[in-house]
Structures are given as C-alpha cells and as structure tokens.
Design a protein around this motif. Structure first.
Motif, PDB file in Angstrom:
ATOM      1  N   GLN B  40      47.699  -2.903 -16.694  1.00 22.68           N
ATOM      2  CA  GLN B  40      47.643  -2.057 -15.443  1.00 22.68           C
ATOM      3  C   GLN B  40      49.177  -1.483 -15.713  1.00 22.68           C
ATOM      4  OE1 GLN B  40      46.141  -1.443 -12.432  1.00 22.68           O
ATOM      5  NE2 GLN B  40      47.876  -0.186 -12.555  1.00 22.68           N
ATOM      6  N   PRO B  41      48.941  -0.103 -15.946  1.00 25.91           N
ATOM      7  CA  PRO B  41      50.197   0.726 -16.438  1.00 25.91           C
ATOM      8  C   PRO B  41      50.888   0.789 -14.815  1.00 25.91           C
ATOM      9  CG  PRO B  41      48.150   1.658 -16.813  1.00 25.91           C
ATOM     10  CD  PRO B  41      47.566   0.604 -16.000  1.00 25.91           C
ATOM     11  N   ASP B  42      52.359   0.886 -15.008  1.00 28.50           N
ATOM     12  CA  ASP B  42      53.362   1.210 -13.728  1.00 28.50           C
ATOM     13  C   ASP B  42      53.196   2.479 -13.526  1.00 28.50           C
ATOM     14  OD1 ASP B  42      54.539   1.705 -16.016  1.00 28.50           O
ATOM     15  OD2 ASP B  42      56.606   0.827 -15.381  1.00 28.50           O
ATOM     16  N   ILE B  43      52.771   3.402 -14.350  1.00 32.06           N
ATOM     17  CA  ILE B  43      52.871   4.991 -13.952  1.00 32.06           C
ATOM     18  C   ILE B  43      52.063   5.430 -12.944  1.00 32.06           C
ATOM     19  CG2 ILE B  43      52.030   7.135 -15.075  1.00 32.06           C
ATOM     20  CD1 ILE B  43      54.044   5.618 -17.058  1.00 32.06           C
ATOM     21  N   LYS B  44      52.757   6.084 -12.230  1.00 32.69           N
ATOM     22  CA  LYS B  44      52.454   6.689 -10.809  1.00 32.69           C
ATOM     23  C   LYS B  44      50.852   7.453 -11.114  1.00 32.69           C
ATOM     24  CE  LYS B  44      53.890   9.090  -6.741  1.00 32.69           C
ATOM     25  NZ  LYS B  44      52.769   9.890  -6.578  1.00 32.69           N
ATOM     26  N   THR B  45      49.796   7.345 -10.263  1.00 39.10           N
ATOM     27  CA  THR B  45      48.818   8.092 -10.248  1.00 39.10           C
ATOM     28  C   THR B  45      49.052   9.438  -9.837  1.00 39.10           C
ATOM     29  OG1 THR B  45      47.613   6.225  -9.500  1.00 39.10           O
ATOM     30  CG2 THR B  45      46.251   8.211  -9.291  1.00 39.10           C
ATOM     31  N   PRO B  46      48.279  10.546 -10.591  1.00 40.76           N
ATOM     32  CA  PRO B  46      48.705  11.905 -10.453  1.00 40.76           C
ATOM     33  C   PRO B  46      48.560  12.280  -8.810  1.00 40.76           C
ATOM     34  CG  PRO B  46      47.296  11.661 -12.028  1.00 40.76           C
ATOM     35  CD  PRO B  46      47.280  10.242 -11.679  1.00 40.76           C
ATOM     36  N   GLN B  47      49.464  13.003  -8.266  1.00 45.43           N
ATOM     37  CA  GLN B  47      49.499  13.161  -6.956  1.00 45.43           C
ATOM     38  C   GLN B  47      48.208  13.882  -6.477  1.00 45.43           C
ATOM     39  OE1 GLN B  47      51.955  11.765  -5.131  1.00 45.43           O
ATOM     40  NE2 GLN B  47      50.759  12.421  -3.219  1.00 45.43           N
ATOM     41  N   ILE B  48      47.707  14.893  -7.511  1.00 45.71           N
ATOM     42  CA  ILE B  48      46.517  15.626  -6.864  1.00 45.71           C
ATOM     43  C   ILE B  48      45.415  14.673  -6.822  1.00 45.71           C
ATOM     44  CG2 ILE B  48      45.791  15.969  -9.236  1.00 45.71           C
ATOM     45  CD1 ILE B  48      45.446  19.038  -8.638  1.00 45.71           C
ATOM     46  N   ALA B  49      45.265  13.627  -7.430  1.00 52.79           N
ATOM     47  CA  ALA B  49      44.181  12.508  -7.240  1.00 52.79           C
ATOM     48  C   ALA B  49      44.560  11.910  -5.910  1.00 52.79           C
ATOM     49  CB  ALA B  49      44.157  11.572  -8.298  1.00 52.79           C
ATOM     50  N   LEU B  50      45.693  11.347  -5.555  1.00 55.01           N
ATOM     51  CA  LEU B  50      45.745  10.727  -4.307  1.00 55.01           C
ATOM     52  C   LEU B  50      45.720  11.675  -3.222  1.00 55.01           C
ATOM     53  CD1 LEU B  50      49.162   8.895  -5.718  1.00 55.01           C
ATOM     54  CD2 LEU B  50      46.772   8.078  -5.481  1.00 55.01           C
ATOM     55  N   ASP B  51      46.208  12.981  -3.204  1.00 57.88           N
ATOM     56  CA  ASP B  51      45.942  13.837  -2.350  1.00 57.88           C
ATOM     57  C   ASP B  51      44.380  14.185  -1.874  1.00 57.88           C
ATOM     58  OD1 ASP B  51      48.773  13.772  -1.810  1.00 57.88           O
ATOM     59  OD2 ASP B  51      48.902  15.814  -2.703  1.00 57.88           O
ATOM     60  N   ALA B  52      43.711  14.370  -3.065  1.00 57.55           N
ATOM     61  CA  ALA B  52      42.311  14.520  -2.793  1.00 57.55           C
ATOM     62  C   ALA B  52      41.745  13.431  -1.563  1.00 57.55           C
ATOM     63  CB  ALA B  52      41.800  14.637  -3.907  1.00 57.55           C
ATOM     64  N   VAL B  53      42.025  12.170  -2.083  1.00 52.10           N
ATOM     65  CA  VAL B  53      41.459  11.254  -1.185  1.00 52.10           C
ATOM     66  C   VAL B  53      41.966  11.270   0.264  1.00 52.10           C
ATOM     67  CG1 VAL B  53      41.162   8.689  -0.962  1.00 52.10           C
ATOM     68  CG2 VAL B  53      40.840   9.755  -3.082  1.00 52.10           C
ATOM     69  N   LYS B  54      43.339  11.444   0.290  1.00 54.78           N
ATOM     70  CA  LYS B  54      43.936  11.546   1.431  1.00 54.78           C
ATOM     71  C   LYS B  54      43.374  12.527   2.428  1.00 54.78           C
ATOM     72  CE  LYS B  54      48.408  10.045   2.047  1.00 54.78           C
ATOM     73  NZ  LYS B  54      48.620   8.665   2.353  1.00 54.78           N
ATOM     74  N   ASN B  55      43.037  13.510   1.825  1.00 58.04           N
ATOM     75  CA  ASN B  55      42.583  14.795   2.427  1.00 58.04           C
ATOM     76  C   ASN B  55      40.828  14.803   2.549  1.00 58.04           C
ATOM     77  OD1 ASN B  55      45.467  15.761   2.741  1.00 58.04           O
ATOM     78  ND2 ASN B  55      45.099  16.764   0.909  1.00 58.04           N
ATOM     79  N   ASN B  56      40.404  13.861   2.320  1.00 58.91           N
ATOM     80  CA  ASN B  56      38.891  14.048   2.200  1.00 58.91           C
ATOM     81  C   ASN B  56      38.443  14.413   3.742  1.00 58.91           C
ATOM     82  OD1 ASN B  56      37.213  11.566   3.526  1.00 58.91           O
ATOM     83  ND2 ASN B  56      39.133  10.539   2.867  1.00 58.91           N
ATOM     84  N   ARG B  57      37.194  14.745   3.827  1.00 58.55           N
ATOM     85  CA  ARG B  57      36.594  15.238   5.005  1.00 58.55           C
ATOM     86  C   ARG B  57      35.317  14.300   5.372  1.00 58.55           C
ATOM     87  NH1 ARG B  57      37.447  21.100   6.642  1.00 58.55           N
ATOM     88  NH2 ARG B  57      39.729  21.432   6.154  1.00 58.55           N
ATOM     89  N   ILE B  58      35.121  13.411   4.764  1.00 55.04           N
ATOM     90  CA  ILE B  58      34.050  12.691   4.914  1.00 55.04           C
ATOM     91  C   ILE B  58      33.800  12.185   6.431  1.00 55.04           C
ATOM     92  CG2 ILE B  58      32.865  10.189   4.554  1.00 55.04           C
ATOM     93  CD1 ILE B  58      33.796  10.630   1.442  1.00 55.04           C
ATOM     94  N   ASP B  59      32.631  12.305   6.843  1.00 50.88           N
ATOM     95  CA  ASP B  59      32.290  11.546   8.160  1.00 50.88           C
ATOM     96  C   ASP B  59      31.106  10.185   8.070  1.00 50.88           C
ATOM     97  OD1 ASP B  59      30.449  13.228   8.104  1.00 50.88           O
ATOM     98  OD2 ASP B  59      30.937  14.132  10.202  1.00 50.88           O
ATOM     99  N   VAL B  60      30.368  10.768   7.082  1.00 51.52           N
ATOM    100  CA  VAL B  60      29.351   9.699   6.800  1.00 51.52           C
ATOM    101  C   VAL B  60      29.629   9.058   5.217  1.00 51.52           C
ATOM    102  CG1 VAL B  60      26.889   8.889   6.437  1.00 51.52           C
ATOM    103  CG2 VAL B  60      27.647  10.488   8.503  1.00 51.52           C
ATOM    104  N   LEU B  61      29.894   8.167   4.908  1.00 54.28           N
ATOM    105  CA  LEU B  61      30.494   7.739   3.340  1.00 54.28           C
ATOM    106  C   LEU B  61      29.172   7.365   2.917  1.00 54.28           C
ATOM    107  CD1 LEU B  61      32.496   7.367   1.432  1.00 54.28           C
ATOM    108  CD2 LEU B  61      33.074   5.121   2.360  1.00 54.28           C
ATOM    109  N   ALA B  62      28.210   8.401   2.376  1.00 53.30           N
ATOM    110  CA  ALA B  62      27.096   8.057   1.808  1.00 53.30           C
ATOM    111  C   ALA B  62      26.928   7.790   0.405  1.00 53.30           C
ATOM    112  CB  ALA B  62      26.175   9.592   2.120  1.00 53.30           C
ATOM    113  N   TYR B  63      25.812   7.563   0.021  1.00 50.92           N
ATOM    114  CA  TYR B  63      25.412   7.268  -1.686  1.00 50.92           C
ATOM    115  C   TYR B  63      25.920   8.771  -2.250  1.00 50.92           C
ATOM    116  CZ  TYR B  63      22.708   3.123  -0.609  1.00 50.92           C
ATOM    117  OH  TYR B  63      22.492   1.704  -0.172  1.00 50.92           O
TER     118      TYR B  63
END
Lengths: 413, 413
Positions: B40-63
């Motif tokens: 398990q690396p101690d390296i920070k996950t790329p911000q662009i990936a973290l932000d994509a999840v924080k800014n998601n617009r899902i309202d039905v978390l579908a398959y």
C-alpha cells in the motif's frame, strides 16, 4: 489458438445480454424501448449516501480491510437488530456485491462435483456461479400454476445425496417474487439440520415486501448457528447497484474464516462504495415507506394489466420487483428478440427477459418471461398495452420468414 | 457442523495477515511499527481522480456495463499507445481490480487439474487464485544468488505437459522487482506460440521502472494476438488500491468473450471507482516523474542500508517497489513474529512479509522476507537500523523459550 476452459465454454451468457444489440438497433431505428428486462431500479439513491461520497476526505485511496471496515460491520450488525437478526460484526464479511458473497460462499462450502439444491425458477446467475465453481445445481421445480409455492419439503429431502452441501433459497425470490413463510423457513431449517447441510438465503430483496406481510430471515431460526448463511447487498435496498457492496452473514466462524481467505485473495471491497454504504444505513424510514408504496402500486398495476391479456398467466408477487408471466407464445427467446427486431406499436416496443435462463431445466421457461416493475405506473401501463398488441400480432405471423433468429419456427403455445 | 470445502481448507491465509494481531498488540504496548510488509503506497492519489469522484453528478448509482463503460475503455486503449501497445476498447475488459482480472483469466483458460507455469518467487495470491480455480502451479525457481534472473527458457520447456495452459509472469515482478528484457519476453512469446499456450503478463507495476530502463509489454510482441493476455490495475499506478479497478487486455476475442461471461455473472465493476479511474488517465506526467524519482531514491536507500548488514543478501530491484532479502535467520515466519511480539529497539520495530508464501516450494522462502519500500527515506533508514539490531539479538536467543510461536526452535541459517 490456445483453447479456453470447459467451464468457460459452459458459462451461460446473460439471458438478457444477447438481446442488447437488438434493443440498440431498435433505438437506432427511432423505436422507444420500455425496459422491463432489468433489475436496475429507477429509484433515486438516498441523498445521505451520495453526499457521503461527495464529501469524502480521502487523499490516499487505500485498501480497506479484506473483511470490510470494522466500523461499517458494526453498523450493519446494529442495523439487523431492526429485523430481529442478532449478529456481531465478526459474523459479517463485506463483499463486492451480493455476487461475490454468493461466489465466496459456494467456494467455501463446495468442491467440484458437489451439489446444491435450489428451488427453480431462480436468479440466473446461480447457474453462472455454480458452473464457475464446478458445483451442480439440483433443482426443485416450483410451478406458475400453483403460484410458485414452495414444493413440499419431501421433494427436497428426496434429492439429498452424499454430494449435497447446501440448500439455497432467494427470499423474497427473483424472478418470482415468492415470499417464504416462517413455517417454510422453519421446515427448511429442520431439514438442513437433520442432514447437516448449509442453508443459504439470498435476502437482498428483504425490504421489498408488500401487503403488510413480514419477511422472516433464516438468521431468526434458533439452533441454526452452524448451518445458516445469509447473503445481503446494498444494490436493491438503496438503489445502489453500481456501488458493488454486499455481505455474507453467518454465525459459523469456521465458514466465515474460510470465506475470509477468498476475500483476502481479492484484497478488499471498494472503498468509495463502502463510504456510501455505511452512510446509507442512516437512510430515514420514510425513504423506504415511499419506495414500498411505489413498488406495491407498480406491482398492482402490472399484474392487473397483464391479467387483462387473454391466455397470459401470472402470479401475484409478494416481494422483490419481478414477476414471471407465461405467454401464449412458442418460444420466449424468439418472442423477446422479435419484439425488438420486428415489432413496434406506435414506434414503441418492450424488452423482456426470457425465463429459460432462470431454470436449471431450461425448457420449463420456454413460454415464460420475467418482467421487472422498475418503471413508473404510466410506463408500465403503456408497456403492457404494447405487449398485448404484440401478442395479437405474433400469433398470426410466419416466424420462420420474419426473423433472423436461429430459433426455428414453432407452434404457438 | 456441515463441512467446508477442500479448496476452502487449502486456500492459503495471507502470509502477512497472521502477523497482524502481533502488530496490533505491539502498538498497544506503545511500540511504533514500521510497515515494510505491505504493497500500500503512501503516495497521494492524483487530485484529478479524487476530484472527479467528489464532483460526480450521480443520482441513481446504477450498474455499469459488465465490461466497463465504453468511454473508459476507449480512453484506456488510447492511453496504451504511450507504451507502444496497440489495442482497441474491444480488447479491454474492465475488472474489479487486478485480482479479479487474474481470476477471470485463470477461469477462462484452465479447468481443475490444468497447469500454469510461473517463475517463483511470485505474488502470493497466485497461489490463492490457483487453488480457488483448482489449477496447479508448476514453478520455475529463480534464485537470489543469481539476482532472480529468469531461468533458461529450456527450464520452462521441460515443464510443459499436455495439462499446461499458460505461462504467467509478473513484469516487473512482485516480490523481486525483476524486470524482463525485451529478449526474454520474445523468447517466452516464441515458446508460448510453439506450444500453443497463453502467455499472461501481470503488468500492474509497469510504470515503476528505474535506472532509465524501459518496460517491454507482451502486447508489443507481434504475432502473439491469440496468445497474449495482459493484466493491469489502477491500484499501484495511481496509488488507488482502494478503488478496485483493473482490466484484462487481449486481442484474442474468444478469450475476451469468455472472460466477459464471468464478468456478467458479477454484473459490473464499481461505478465510483470507474469515475476515479477514468479521470486518473489524465494525470499529468510530472506526477509520475516525481513518484519514480521518489521510489528510485527509496530503493537505493533501502538496498544500500540492507547491504551494510552482515550476512544479508539482497538484489537490486529494477522495478516495482519490493525486494526480497535473505537474512541470517532460521525461519522467516518465526523471525517476523518475534520482531512484533518480543523485540523493540528504542520502542520501535518493523513488520516484514515472510517470503514462504511467495513460493510454490515454500521451503525456498524460509530465510527470506519481502520488504516493500513504500515508506519515506528517513523511515526506511530507521527501519533497516532496527532490523540490523534485531538480527544481532536474534542470533543469541533461545527461540524455544522466548516466543509463543508454534514454530519450533531452529538453527540459525
């Protein structure tokens, strides 16, 4: 070319997936398709779960524990008390969806050649998990003419051999919507104990129970500590199918320790999805009350409308959000493809799941389709109207000439 | 009690997991534990990936689709061009981590009793996936005394039987850090073609290559369309182990179609994680440049420090972030437990992974441990200092009396 495995050959394709290209082509031709074929609810995911992910503070997206985070498992154990299920977090293994829970369970209790008794029709992927594990399904057939009632326990007992490792039920059932009574669960529990078999209950639709009846979990059975394995999932309960979080619950520590070894091999369940799932446990009861009312209305609409069509047989589902309908057709696979490929009613058609994939004896599903009531009432009424007109037309065509299907022409059932 | 399966019995426990309670107890006693045991690396996950999840617009978390979203697969195919790998999205199946990719691959190409040739030491979970699939690993042993160099191709060829379905390599290797040369890949490719075997390469550490050398993917081998299967993952590359996203890449359409059937049974990979993984593909090159420099420095520090300890053997890893060290001890499992249970140097100790689990012939790992350089340089220096003092002390104790381990006393190696 190097050869693929025999089990790879034998793995069934999804009964719906082979229809997808026909649905896509229909849409390209401007036809609207009502999807009665899938178990993907249109219900909004609880806001509390969505928000938990949006507000996460992760900066290293690390592995979680293979068995799922301890806090989450403790919250799950607490949540089950509401259902009169008494377990601790040590009895719970968090999995990547109910699918993985089933696969780890089969792997932990059965070797290639072993047998599992399952009432059919059953969730199509039980076939897949069994083939992947080399396990044989021994079906006990329930029939539409008797409301898919559980066959007598004696039918189960007759099928028990020295290869039998478990009885697997889905309660309430996909695809029938059948709800097991307390007495039936008790009888199955007694049978499992008598023959020292595992009793596995896939209870992922536990919250979708109608008509003010109650769900009775196998984990409420006393003296079944060593034999009961319950499969759960957040997918349907919180309309979070894309999360991929489920769990295995059992008071049999040896079994849980074994399943954990399979879990360790895949390292951990998905972290974001665990955040959503943990938060979802705090969803207010009103969310479920509204959903149950909505599904109950949809079910009533669907069954009422289907019963209006001549020669269509359907039973009243008591739970989940599916029903099996028997249609006046020669072959459900053929009909389902024809609906998408050749038919439209005012530029609209429907997609249904042929039921053969829900049986071990696939012939038993030849005239049947599974219909999911995951659309709103207006759409359900429109979809069943289309189905009625389609059945009228389907009776009078020469099937051999009118489809590209490999299914030969057949007499109308 | 109903019995669990034989394969459940035989599934190995994680080689590290059994040490976890001892590490937890050490921490409770106020001992700081340096974790050299995990990937398990101690390296920070790329911000662009973290932000994509924080800014998601899902309202039905579908398959999502079972094979992964088409847009994501197209972006992956484009990304591989950077590595001179020419594939289309149809050659890519998105999986729930590299673990699932390996499991689907084994399931698709091998039945119970079939054989897979793997150079050892290898990633411990290859043992788990093989046991879960009933497949036998036939090891080709590489040795620390010859820098874990790939054994001669003739050794592989001698082991090929009518049961052999594939050769599986990890490039660069966990746990050795071994990097295959273009010539070695070519020779293995020729062998696979000659005997019509699959050549599977686990390339999840592809980006972690040091000393200005280049990684050579099996997918760059021409005329290997039907034989090459590549396993990939976002876990290490983007420090996103908790996402659980990987993929299978192969130009063999029959193989991909087979693996897809296994993928359909588990419905879909996790949706949030796909959002993160798709965004991660846009991570700027500087992110990787910094990480590679950091890991290269850590590696140099680790190897230099280890080489200062008398009687410790270690090779220079060329990729990934692990090394195998052979220590002057009687039994690495015993030593690793002793470090946590009985030892501390100024209230600090280290946790290492005993190497027996990385071998099919477990005895070959008896004196070896895997060390992951996932800590910063200062911590690595401190950890190796502790290891040095610990080895000094370990030589002079009566092991039988001083641990609660089930490992019997043994002569120092």
């Amino acid at each position: 070319m190097p050869s693929i495995s025999l089990k790879g050959h034998h793995m069934p394709e999804s009964p719906v997936r082979k229809l997808v290209p026909f649905a896509e082509n229909a849409k390209k031709r401007g036809i609207k398709v009502y999807h009665l074929n899938i178990g993907q609810p249109d219900i909004k995911t609880p806001q509390i779960a969505l928000d938990a992910v949006k507000n996460n503070r992760i900066d290293v997206l690390a592995y979680s524990r293979s068995e799922g985070s301890e806090i989450y498992r403790k919250k799950i154990a607490m949540h089950y008390k509401k259902y009169h299920i008494q377990v601790t977090h040590d009895d719970i293994l968090v999995t990547t969806g109910g699918s993985e829970a089933l696969f780890f369970t089969l792997s932990s209790i059965a070797d290639a050649g072993d047998e599992i008794i399952i009432p059919e029709p059953f969730y199509a992927n039980y076939n897949s998990f069994s083939i992947a594990s080399g396990v044989h399904i021994v079906p006990v057939t329930s029939k539409i003419d008797t409301n898919f009632d559980l066959p007598p326990i004696s039918e189960f007992e007759q099928l028990i051999s020295d290869k039998t490792k478990a009885i697997l039920i889905c309660n309430p059932g996909n695809p029938t919507g059948y709800l097991y009574t307390k007495e039936e669960i008790h009888a199955l529990a007694q049978l499992a104990k008598k023959h020292d078999l595992f009793l596995i209950a896939d209870e992922v639709y536990r919250d979708f129970i109608y008509d003010n009846t109650e769900h009775y979990s196998i984990l409420r059975e006393s003296e079944l500590e060593e034999h009961a394995i319950m499969i759960d999932s957040v997918s349907k309960k919180y309309s979070m199918c894309g999360a991929r979080i489920g769990c295995i619950v059992s008071r049999n520590n040896t079994f849980i320790a074994t399943a954990l070894k399979f879990a360790q091999a895949r390292l951990s369940p998905p972290t974001y999805a665990q955040i959503a799932s943990e938060a979802a446990l705090d969803t207010p009861q009103e969310y479920f009350d509204q959903i149950i009312k909505e599904y109950s209305d949809r079910r009533n609409t669907l069954i009422t409308e289907l019963q209006k069509i001549p020669h269509v047989k359907v039973t009243q589902p008591k739970g989940a959000f599916y029903c099996i309908a028997e249609l006046p057709i020669c072959d459900a696979d053929h009909f389902a493809q024809w609906l998408l490929e050749k038919y439209h009613y005012k530029h609209e058609t429907v997609m249904v799941a042929p039921a053969s994939g829900f049986y071990s004896n696939t012939a038993f599903g030849k005239y049947q389709v599974r219909i999911a009531y995951v659309l709103n009432k207006d759409s359900i009424i429109k979809a069943v109207t289309i189905l009625k007109h389609a059945l009228d037309e389907y009776r009078y065509i020469d099937h051999e000439k009118t489809t590209t299907s490999s299914v030969a022409s057949c007499d109308i059932h």
